[in-house]
Write an enzyme that holds these catalytic residues in place. Structure first.
Site, PDB file in Angstrom:
ATOM      1  N   LYS A  90      -2.817  -5.112  -9.103  1.00 19.12           N
ATOM      2  CA  LYS A  90      -2.542  -5.205  -7.661  1.00 19.12           C
ATOM      3  C   LYS A  90      -3.556  -4.356  -6.927  1.00 19.12           C
ATOM      4  CE  LYS A  90       0.201  -6.094  -4.083  1.00 19.12           C
ATOM      5  NZ  LYS A  90      -0.874  -6.964  -3.548  1.00 19.12           N
ATOM      6  N   LYS A 114      -2.514   5.311  -7.535  1.00 19.73           N
ATOM      7  CA  LYS A 114      -1.751   5.188  -6.276  1.00 19.73           C
ATOM      8  C   LYS A 114      -0.545   4.275  -6.498  1.00 19.73           C
ATOM      9  CE  LYS A 114      -3.937   4.538  -2.253  1.00 19.73           C
ATOM     10  NZ  LYS A 114      -4.499   3.974  -1.011  1.00 19.73           N
ATOM     11  N   LYS A 126      -8.956  -4.223  -7.946  1.00 20.06           N
ATOM     12  CA  LYS A 126      -9.650  -4.290  -6.653  1.00 20.06           C
ATOM     13  C   LYS A 126     -10.696  -5.384  -6.765  1.00 20.06           C
ATOM     14  CE  LYS A 126      -9.774  -2.182  -2.649  1.00 20.06           C
ATOM     15  NZ  LYS A 126      -8.658  -1.592  -1.880  1.00 20.06           N
ATOM     16  N   GLY A 165      -5.206  -7.723   1.238  1.00 21.65           N
ATOM     17  CA  GLY A 165      -6.333  -7.502   2.138  1.00 21.65           C
ATOM     18  C   GLY A 165      -6.934  -6.114   1.946  1.00 21.65           C
ATOM     19  N   ASP A 166      -8.098  -5.912   2.505  1.00 20.14           N
ATOM     20  CA  ASP A 166      -8.737  -4.593   2.600  1.00 20.14           C
ATOM     21  C   ASP A 166      -9.766  -4.758   3.718  1.00 20.14           C
ATOM     22  OD1 ASP A 166      -9.046  -1.845   1.347  1.00 20.14           O
ATOM     23  OD2 ASP A 166     -11.092  -2.526   1.121  1.00 20.14           O
ATOM     24  N   THR A 209       1.914   1.775   6.535  1.00 18.34           N
ATOM     25  CA  THR A 209       1.087   2.924   6.128  1.00 18.34           C
ATOM     26  C   THR A 209       1.325   4.113   7.071  1.00 18.34           C
ATOM     27  OG1 THR A 209      -0.503   1.351   5.268  1.00 18.34           O
ATOM     28  CG2 THR A 209      -1.246   3.622   5.466  1.00 18.34           C
ATOM     29  N   ASN A 240      -4.690   0.558  12.962  1.00 16.70           N
ATOM     30  CA  ASN A 240      -3.357   0.249  12.426  1.00 16.70           C
ATOM     31  C   ASN A 240      -2.626   1.494  11.923  1.00 16.70           C
ATOM     32  OD1 ASN A 240      -1.948  -0.434   9.525  1.00 16.70           O
ATOM     33  ND2 ASN A 240      -1.321  -1.832  11.138  1.00 16.70           N
ATOM     34  N   SER A 376       3.609  -3.870   0.192  1.00 17.51           N
ATOM     35  CA  SER A 376       3.096  -5.095  -0.441  1.00 17.51           C
ATOM     36  C   SER A 376       3.900  -5.386  -1.704  1.00 17.51           C
ATOM     37  CB  SER A 376       1.620  -4.935  -0.824  1.00 17.51           C
ATOM     38  OG  SER A 376       0.838  -4.919   0.334  1.00 17.51           O
TER      39      SER A 376
HETATM   40  P1  NDP Z   1      -8.525   0.073  11.500  1.00 11.79           P
HETATM   41  O1  NDP Z   1      -9.801  -0.663  11.358  1.00 11.79           O
HETATM   42  O2  NDP Z   1      -7.320  -0.595  12.087  1.00 11.79           O
HETATM   43  O3  NDP Z   1      -8.739   1.421  12.342  1.00 11.79           O
HETATM   44  C1  NDP Z   1      -9.707   2.362  11.988  1.00 11.79           C
HETATM   45  C2  NDP Z   1      -9.809   3.356  13.133  1.00 11.79           C
HETATM   46  O4  NDP Z   1     -10.724   4.385  12.741  1.00 11.79           O
HETATM   47  C3  NDP Z   1     -10.365   2.743  14.407  1.00 11.79           C
HETATM   48  O5  NDP Z   1      -9.820   3.406  15.519  1.00 11.79           O
HETATM   49  C4  NDP Z   1     -11.861   3.040  14.281  1.00 11.79           C
HETATM   50  O6  NDP Z   1     -12.542   3.103  15.529  1.00 11.79           O
HETATM   51  C5  NDP Z   1     -11.818   4.414  13.670  1.00 11.79           C
HETATM   52  N1  NDP Z   1     -13.066   4.686  12.950  1.00 11.79           N
HETATM   53  C6  NDP Z   1     -13.671   3.878  12.067  1.00 11.79           C
HETATM   54  N2  NDP Z   1     -14.804   4.448  11.644  1.00 11.79           N
HETATM   55  C7  NDP Z   1     -14.894   5.623  12.304  1.00 11.79           C
HETATM   56  C8  NDP Z   1     -15.841   6.672  12.305  1.00 11.79           C
HETATM   57  N3  NDP Z   1     -16.918   6.614  11.530  1.00 11.79           N
HETATM   58  N4  NDP Z   1     -15.613   7.751  13.096  1.00 11.79           N
HETATM   59  C9  NDP Z   1     -14.498   7.811  13.860  1.00 11.79           C
HETATM   60  N5  NDP Z   1     -13.589   6.846  13.916  1.00 11.79           N
HETATM   61  C10 NDP Z   1     -13.781   5.775  13.142  1.00 11.79           C
HETATM   62  O7  NDP Z   1      -8.211   0.604  10.029  1.00 11.79           O
HETATM   63  P2  NDP Z   1      -6.813   1.087   9.438  1.00 11.79           P
HETATM   64  O8  NDP Z   1      -6.089   1.870  10.457  1.00 11.79           O
HETATM   65  O9  NDP Z   1      -6.155  -0.037   8.747  1.00 11.79           O
HETATM   66  O10 NDP Z   1      -7.343   2.048   8.260  1.00 11.79           O
HETATM   67  C11 NDP Z   1      -7.721   3.392   8.518  1.00 11.79           C
HETATM   68  C12 NDP Z   1      -7.908   4.080   7.167  1.00 11.79           C
HETATM   69  O11 NDP Z   1      -6.705   4.003   6.413  1.00 11.79           O
HETATM   70  C13 NDP Z   1      -8.995   3.495   6.259  1.00 11.79           C
HETATM   71  O12 NDP Z   1      -9.553   4.560   5.500  1.00 11.79           O
HETATM   72  C14 NDP Z   1      -8.191   2.579   5.315  1.00 11.79           C
HETATM   73  O13 NDP Z   1      -8.871   2.374   4.079  1.00 11.79           O
HETATM   74  C15 NDP Z   1      -6.954   3.442   5.127  1.00 11.79           C
HETATM   75  N6  NDP Z   1      -5.774   2.720   4.671  1.00 11.79           N
HETATM   76  C16 NDP Z   1      -5.249   1.706   5.413  1.00 11.79           C
HETATM   77  C17 NDP Z   1      -4.106   1.059   4.989  1.00 11.79           C
HETATM   78  C18 NDP Z   1      -3.468  -0.007   5.819  1.00 11.79           C
HETATM   79  O14 NDP Z   1      -2.383  -0.471   5.433  1.00 11.79           O
HETATM   80  N7  NDP Z   1      -4.043  -0.404   6.948  1.00 11.79           N
HETATM   81  C19 NDP Z   1      -3.465   1.374   3.685  1.00 11.79           C
HETATM   82  C20 NDP Z   1      -4.039   2.519   3.017  1.00 11.79           C
HETATM   83  C21 NDP Z   1      -5.176   3.136   3.494  1.00 11.79           C
HETATM   84  P3  NDP Z   1     -13.399   1.821  16.058  1.00 11.79           P
HETATM   85  O15 NDP Z   1     -12.373   0.878  16.577  1.00 11.79           O
HETATM   86  O16 NDP Z   1     -14.282   2.418  17.097  1.00 11.79           O
HETATM   87  O17 NDP Z   1     -14.148   1.302  14.859  1.00 11.79           O
END
Ligand code: NDP
Length: 444
Positions: A90, A114, A126, A165-166, A209, A240, A376
């Site tokens: 997964k 994890k 992955k 997804g990722d 999350t 998110n 999931s």
């Molecule tokens: P999103 O794409 O929905 O949001 C990411 C946020 O981080 C956006 O506000 C983005 O800003 C900001 N961001 C991205 N790059 C940078 C940067 N270099 N400097 C500052 N801000 C930045 O992603 P998610 O919220 O889904 O995911 C966030 C993190 O959580 C990731 O590391 C992801 O791998 C991890 N994660 C997510 C899960 C999920 O269920 N969604 C599960 C487990 C882990 P902007 O809009 O300007 O790009």
């Protein structure tokens, strides 16, 4: 030479061209040393470390598709099936030009631990492709997804491997992949998660999350005689994870004073206006400058700065390596009590060490953001049962999973005298369950 160093050195020689994979192996292997030392003969005899750092298999394939100009395009597709010791493989599918075998091996290896931490029967994997979805038309995305699944369908299934997804793979891509899988196989089953609610998706997956992050943070504070009530929280990111972390933090009585995006950050001393934030980010898909315009009492600043704000709790929810040593020093000077990682690897190694040395309670992403994959897993359960649970039912299960993750990590820290080193606690806890399953199943 000790067993951990011996295995790492062999990996470093063999996979010198895979830096991300080696970094992940080094971090995990070093932190599980107390557990390895306690079981040295058994693990050596069964080559546990050699086996757990080697994927069951890596599938690589050509993904040909036709662009809108009628031209044929070719990408590489991958699926790394790391371990199915405790359940079907997964883990997500990532579509990004940076995708290569080293990155997917690092992610598959980490995902194994994890998933083990969630307590659900899910192995680790992955996959993805170096395809860049940016700037592609809807038809091109569909053409790519269909070609990708035309090859991948042979290796996945609800009891074999369940991708999700990722980066670059959201509801639209999962929909196209699921549709094509169904077309080829005629099988309507839970072969992918992150599906739409009308065809087998789960309620709470969107919130999972961020909510899960706050459930584990709350449990951490409780076990140290504190609570989230009236705590000042800084959050980075406005995606998110950040939005739903903000929502649950407020519901639990905390005041969230910041969010950020890749351009800058908002400081709102009165507490973030969540309705406004959602409107700007989820509906209008605009920048955070719009938040300041709509709420003139808040401050918008360009660049980084969230972790320099005075707070009790910091929740990095944006991206990797966003919280560095300078930030950690500022957090300690400002009296921060706890840092819980919503993003994957948002804290640099130096910053993590500094926070831990200065008694800031620290929960690593492997545990703190596991709520997403856990939900999931709940989607897989609902698909198998042919049932759809209500929002409250899924949320309650998610909460219990996060509380149990914390309790299991805490028990592991006690067992190995690790104090409050929850990084080592999480790694050992995830590792032990997989290893016990491997030992029980013989050499395979
Ligand atoms: P999103 O794409 O929905 O949001 C990411 C946020 O981080 C956006 O506000 C983005 O800003 C900001 N961001 C991205 N790059 C940078 C940067 N270099 N400097 C500052 N801000 C930045 O992603 P998610 O919220 O889904 O995911 C966030 C993190 O959580 C990731 O590391 C992801 O791998 C991890 N994660 C997510 C899960 C999920 O269920 N969604 C599960 C487990 C882990 P902007 O809009 O300007 O790009």
């Amino acid at each position: 030479m000790n067993y951990v160093t011996e295995v790492y050195n062999n990996l470093a020689e063999k996979y010198a061209y895979e830096p991300e994979f080696l970094q992940a192996c080094k971090e995990v292997l070093e932190s599980i040393k107390p557990c390895v030392d306690a079981n040295l003969d058994l693990y050596r005899k069964n080559k546990i470390l050699e086996r757990i750092t080697t994927p069951d298999r890596i599938i690589t394939f050509r993904v040909p598709w036709v662009n809108d100009n009628g031209e044929a395009m070719v990408n590489m597709g991958y699926r790394v099936q790391w371990s199915n010791a405790i359940g079907p493989y997964k883990g997500g599918l990532r579509l990004h030009p940076s995708v290569n075998q080293s990155i997917l091996k690092f992610l598959g290896f980490e995902q194994t631990f994890k998933n083990s931490l969630t307590g659900l029967p899910m192995g680790g994997g992955k996959g993805g492709s170096d395809f860049d979805p940016k700037g592609k038309s809807d038809r091109e995305i569909m053409a790519f997804c269909q070609s990708f699944i035309t090859e991948l369908y042979k290796y996945i299934g609800p009891n074999e491997d369940v991708p999700a997804g990722d980066i670059g793979v959201g509801a639209r891509e999962i929909g196209y992949m699921y549709g094509w899988y169904k077309k080829i196989t005629g099988d309507f089953s839970g072969v992918l998660t992150g599906k739409g609610l009308t065809y087998g998706g789960s309620l709470v997956r969107t919130e999972a999350t961020g909510y899960g992050l706050l459930y584990i943070c709350d449990e951490l504070l409780k076990s140290h005689g504190m609570s989230l009530k009236d705590k000042v929280v800084v959050i980075s990111g406005a995606g998110n994870v950040a939005i739903y972390a903000c929502e649950k933090a407020m519901a639990l009585g905390a005041k969230v004073v910041s969010v950020s995006d890749s351009n800058g950050y908002i400081y709102d001393k009165d507490g973030i206006d969540l309705k406004l934030l959602k409107e700007i980010k989820e509906v209008r898909r605009a920048r955070l400058t719009e938040y300041q315009k709509a709420r003139p009492t808040s401050v918008y600043k360009e660049g980084k700065g969230v972790f320099k704000l005075k707070c009790d709790i910091a929740l990095p929810c944006a991206t990797q390596n966003e919280l560095d040593l300078d930030d950690a020093i500022a957090l300690v000077n400002n009296g921060c009590i706890a840092v819980c990682e919503g993003a994957n690897m948002p804290t640099t190694l130096e910053a993590t060490k500094y926070l831990q040395q200065h008694n800031v309670l620290f929960i690593p992403g492997k545990a703190a953001n596991a709520g997403g994959v856990a939900t999931s897993g709940l989607e897989m359960s609902q698909n198998s049962l042919r049932l759809s649970w209500t929002f409250n039912e899924v949320d309650e299960k998610l909460k219990n999973i996060m509380i149990n993750i914390y309790k299991n990590i805490e028990a592991t820290c006690k067992k190995y005298n690790l104090g409050n080193d929850y990084v080592a606690g999480a790694n050992i806890c995830g590792f032990e369950k997989v290893v016990n399953a491997m030992l029980a199943q013989g050499v395979c």
